[in-house]
Design a protein around this motif. Structure first.
Motif, PDB file in Angstrom:
ATOM      1  N   UNK A 139       6.465   6.987   5.914  1.00 35.40           N
ATOM      2  CA  UNK A 139       6.775   5.715   6.567  1.00 35.40           C
ATOM      3  C   UNK A 139       8.145   5.744   7.248  1.00 35.40           C
ATOM      4  N   UNK A 140       8.394   4.700   8.036  1.00 32.74           N
ATOM      5  CA  UNK A 140       9.725   4.449   8.592  1.00 32.74           C
ATOM      6  C   UNK A 140      10.389   3.307   7.837  1.00 32.74           C
ATOM      7  N   UNK A 141       9.634   2.219   7.574  1.00 29.45           N
ATOM      8  CA  UNK A 141      10.180   1.066   6.860  1.00 29.45           C
ATOM      9  C   UNK A 141       9.190   0.558   5.830  1.00 29.45           C
ATOM     10  N   UNK A 142       9.726  -0.016   4.764  1.00 27.62           N
ATOM     11  CA  UNK A 142       8.936  -0.813   3.827  1.00 27.62           C
ATOM     12  C   UNK A 142       9.887  -1.640   2.976  1.00 27.62           C
ATOM     13  N   UNK A 143       9.392  -2.757   2.470  1.00 32.40           N
ATOM     14  CA  UNK A 143      10.207  -3.667   1.667  1.00 32.40           C
ATOM     15  C   UNK A 143      10.204  -3.206   0.210  1.00 32.40           C
ATOM     16  N   UNK A 144      11.376  -3.290  -0.424  1.00 32.43           N
ATOM     17  CA  UNK A 144      11.504  -2.933  -1.836  1.00 32.43           C
ATOM     18  C   UNK A 144      11.876  -4.151  -2.666  1.00 32.43           C
ATOM     19  N   UNK A 145      11.834  -3.950  -3.977  1.00 30.18           N
ATOM     20  CA  UNK A 145      12.055  -5.083  -4.876  1.00 30.18           C
ATOM     21  C   UNK A 145      13.487  -5.271  -5.319  1.00 30.18           C
ATOM     22  N   UNK A 146      14.316  -4.214  -5.258  1.00 29.41           N
ATOM     23  CA  UNK A 146      15.680  -4.331  -5.764  1.00 29.41           C
ATOM     24  C   UNK A 146      16.531  -3.192  -5.226  1.00 29.41           C
TER      25      UNK A 146
ATOM     26  N   UNK B  25       4.622  -3.738   2.565  1.00 28.11           N
ATOM     27  CA  UNK B  25       4.686  -3.295   1.181  1.00 28.11           C
ATOM     28  C   UNK B  25       3.793  -2.078   1.002  1.00 28.11           C
ATOM     29  N   UNK B  26       4.249  -1.154   0.155  1.00 26.67           N
ATOM     30  CA  UNK B  26       3.450   0.027  -0.148  1.00 26.67           C
ATOM     31  C   UNK B  26       2.745  -0.069  -1.494  1.00 26.67           C
ATOM     32  N   UNK B  27       3.128  -1.054  -2.286  1.00 25.45           N
ATOM     33  CA  UNK B  27       2.484  -1.199  -3.589  1.00 25.45           C
ATOM     34  C   UNK B  27       2.996  -0.154  -4.564  1.00 25.45           C
ATOM     35  N   UNK B  28       2.082   0.423  -5.352  1.00 23.89           N
ATOM     36  CA  UNK B  28       2.454   1.412  -6.356  1.00 23.89           C
ATOM     37  C   UNK B  28       3.133   2.615  -5.703  1.00 23.89           C
ATOM     38  N   UNK B  29       4.163   3.127  -6.358  1.00 24.14           N
ATOM     39  CA  UNK B  29       4.970   4.191  -5.770  1.00 24.14           C
ATOM     40  C   UNK B  29       4.240   5.533  -5.756  1.00 24.14           C
TER      41      UNK B  29
END
Length: 376
Positions: free
Chosen positions: A354-361, A342-346
């Protein structure tokens, strides 16, 4: 004569006979108990071995093989499976050591047990991709698929290298849903479907089917990435990693590394794994399932290794167990901060790195992609 008097008379006349029946019944009951004791002792070791396999069928293989209710305590796994029409249950790999002649069918997660109902077998021969994104996704998650199709999944060429994105689903669970999937497949030509029930406990099956498709339908691809449907991917950064002269093209797999992770033994946890399925207290080093990239030679090797590795329901850790069987160690990426949970605040700068990170929607993926791609 009253009914009561008749029964009393019959009872008095047949006292000797009734005593004989009673003695015979007691004798037969004693013999039955002795035979049961002998059977229990001789079958104990088999029941101990078979327990974990039966649990695995019930927990993992809620698939096209439907669980059959049974009151019999000595049914084998093959008895517990009901194949779809025109399919045969076949033993895979080796069998478990046992004291009876009844075989144990424990490679239920092996991909050759399943068949593609939607397929794109010629995709790779037509496009000759350097990199293939394989996205496991639930049948009903059309919004997630469309978000990927309009963002990073729409990238067909990155730094001069052909890129292909495909989605894998299991059984849809209904005629109407299946019809919608087939229409989606005709429209986009990027859907694969295999005949296992799409469920959390079948993620290991889903991942192994992905590996099998890559090995059998797309051996010409140099790299592949298994990536979840809720992920942001930066294809430019990923391609820079893969094209680096220091990146191997064989026996290579990298991502977010997990070291010395304990096996969850809490039966109330969704990550619970029984000791009978994986006896070690810790998993071997593995890559977090959100997104890991690997040289495509590993896909077929992992499928072969799965014949010797008892399946369990934590799919990314299971791939780690197959890698251990192969003697292949996952590699730490040159910049581990590029594979983020997770990256937290955008902040736009973070997503540029980054290459990958999880998003919320799915909508968040679309919004972030537009911002990252805007001219500066």
């Amino acid at each position: 004569m009253a009914t009561k008097d008749i029964w009393q008379s019959l009872a008095q006349d047949n006292v000797p006979f009734m005593r004989h029946i009673k003695r015979t019944f007691i004798l037969l009951l004693t013999v039955a108990l002795l035979l049961s004791a002998v059977a229990y002792v001789s079958d104990f070791s088999f029941e101990t071995i078979a327990f974990s396999q039966t649990w695995l069928i019930k927990m993992m293989n809620q698939t096209h093989n439907k669980i059959i209710n049974s009151t019999s305590p000595d049914r084998t796994q093959k008895d517990l499976l009901a194949p779809l029409p025109n399919q045969q249950i076949q033993p895979r790999g080796t069998t478990v050591a046992q004291t009876t002649d009844i075989p144990i069918y424990h490679h239920v997660a092996h991909p050759r047990n399943y068949h593609f109902t939607l397929d794109e077998p010629d995709k790779c021969s037509q496009l000759d991709p350097f990199l293939v994104f394989m996205v496991p996704v639930a049948p009903h998650q059309l919004e997630a698929r469309n978000a990927i199709r309009s963002t990073w999944g729409n990238e067909s060429s990155v730094q001069g290298k052909a890129v292909l994105t495909l989605f894998l689903v299991g059984l849809s669970g209904g005629a109407e849903a299946q019809q919608q999937l087939e229409e989606e497949s005709r429209q986009h030509r990027d859907l694969l479907q295999s005949d296992f029930v799409d469920s959390y406990f079948n993620l290991t099956i889903k991942t192994m089917v992905i590996m099998d498709w890559l090995a059998t339908r797309c051996p010409q691809a140099t790299y592949a990435m298994k990536v979840d449907s809720d992920m942001y991917i930066n294809p430019e950064n990923l391609m820079s990693l893969l094209l680096s002269p220091n990146t191997p093209r064989e026996n290579y797999i990298t991502g977010y590394l997990m070291w010395d992770r304990p096996v969850v033994r809490d039966k109330n946890s969704k990550w619970y794994v029984a000791e009978e399925l994986y006896p070690e207290p810790n998993y071997p080093t593995y890559l977090l399932g959100m997104g890991y990239v690997f040289s495509n030679d590993l896909s077929g090797k992992i499928v072969e290794a799965s014949k010797e590795v008892q399946p369990f329901n934590i799919e990314d850790a299971y791939v780690g167990a197959c890698l251990k069987q192969l003697g292949v160690a996952p590699s730490s990426p040159p910049d581990p901060s590029q594979f983020r949970a997770y990256l937290g605040q955008y902040f736009r700068e973070d997503f540029l790195r980054v290459i990958t990170t999880i998003l919320g929607s799915p909508q968040q993926l679309i919004d972030i992609w537009k911002d990252v791609k805007r001219p500066t």
